[in-house]
Write a protein that holds these residues in place. Structure first.
Motif, short mmCIF file in Angstrom:
data_model
loop_
_atom_site.label_atom_id
_atom_site.label_comp_id
_atom_site.label_asym_id
_atom_site.label_seq_id
_atom_site.Cartn_x
_atom_site.Cartn_y
_atom_site.Cartn_z
N LYS A 153 1.01 -0.44 0.01
CA LYS A 153 0.12 0.16 0.20
C LYS A 153 1.03 1.26 -0.05
N LYS A 154 1.84 1.12 1.46
CA LYS A 154 2.64 2.66 1.40
C LYS A 154 3.44 2.55 -0.63
N THR A 155 4.38 1.73 -1.10
CA THR A 155 5.07 1.61 -2.12
C THR A 155 3.09 1.92 -3.32
N SER A 156 2.42 1.78 -3.37
CA SER A 156 1.84 2.21 -4.14
C SER A 156 1.50 3.64 -4.48
N GLN A 157 1.00 4.02 -2.73
CA GLN A 157 0.89 5.09 -2.83
C GLN A 157 2.14 6.21 -2.86
N ASP A 158 3.16 5.93 -2.76
CA ASP A 158 3.96 6.81 -2.80
C ASP A 158 4.44 6.79 -4.37
#
Length: 159
Positions: A153-158
């Protein structure tokens, strides 16, 4: 006359900082000797704000020592109460060889100390060279640092 002049508010602040300090330099019956001046200079370089105890009963002598110490060492006289003198001089800036911002990841030497289980023997010391991507584990062994996993999730948000 000392080179450093402070306002009363600055002297009050320095007095409050020196309240908890113990005397670092003691001046005995010989008075102000070159060794005492050298010790006071070293203490001012190390601490900046110091207390000096004088074991003389003559008040005029103590005031003369206070004025001459501050004059010789280019320090500011903060306070003279009884046999205690408080002297301040700004500490010299330390020169660092490692002023680069990226020195964090370079190789470094780590000293590992292993104590004996019985407590009767000397501890064993060992110096190891640790690279930037390595760390020392609790047992004293070197482990390669792993990349921290981040959630999907964090990698896709970044991005």
């Amino acid at each position: 006359m000392p080179a450093i002049q402070l306002t009363p508010a600055q002297r009050k602040e320095k007095r409050s900082e020196a309240h908890h300090l113990d005397p670092v330099v003691m001046i005995g019956a010989d008075g102000l000797t070159p060794a005492v001046v050298k010790a006071t200079d070293a203490a001012l370089n190390a601490h900046g704000l110091i207390k000096v105890r004088i074991f003389s009963d003559d008040r005029a002598n103590r005031e003369g020592i206070f004025a001459s110490l501050c004059g010789e060492l280019n320090a500011a006289p903060i306070q003279h109460i009884g046999k205690l003198l408080i002297i301040w001089r700004p500490m010299p800036e330390k020169e660092d060889d490692n002023t680069r911002a990226d020195n964090k990841f370079g190789p470094r030497v780590v000293k590992i100390v292993k104590f004996s289980k019985s407590g009767n023997h000397r501890p064993q010391t060992k110096k190891l060279r640790v690279l930037g991507n390595e760390r020392v584990a609790q047992g004293g062994e070197i482990k390669r640092a792993k990349r921290r996993l981040t959630s999907i999730k964090k990698t896709s948000q970044d991005q």
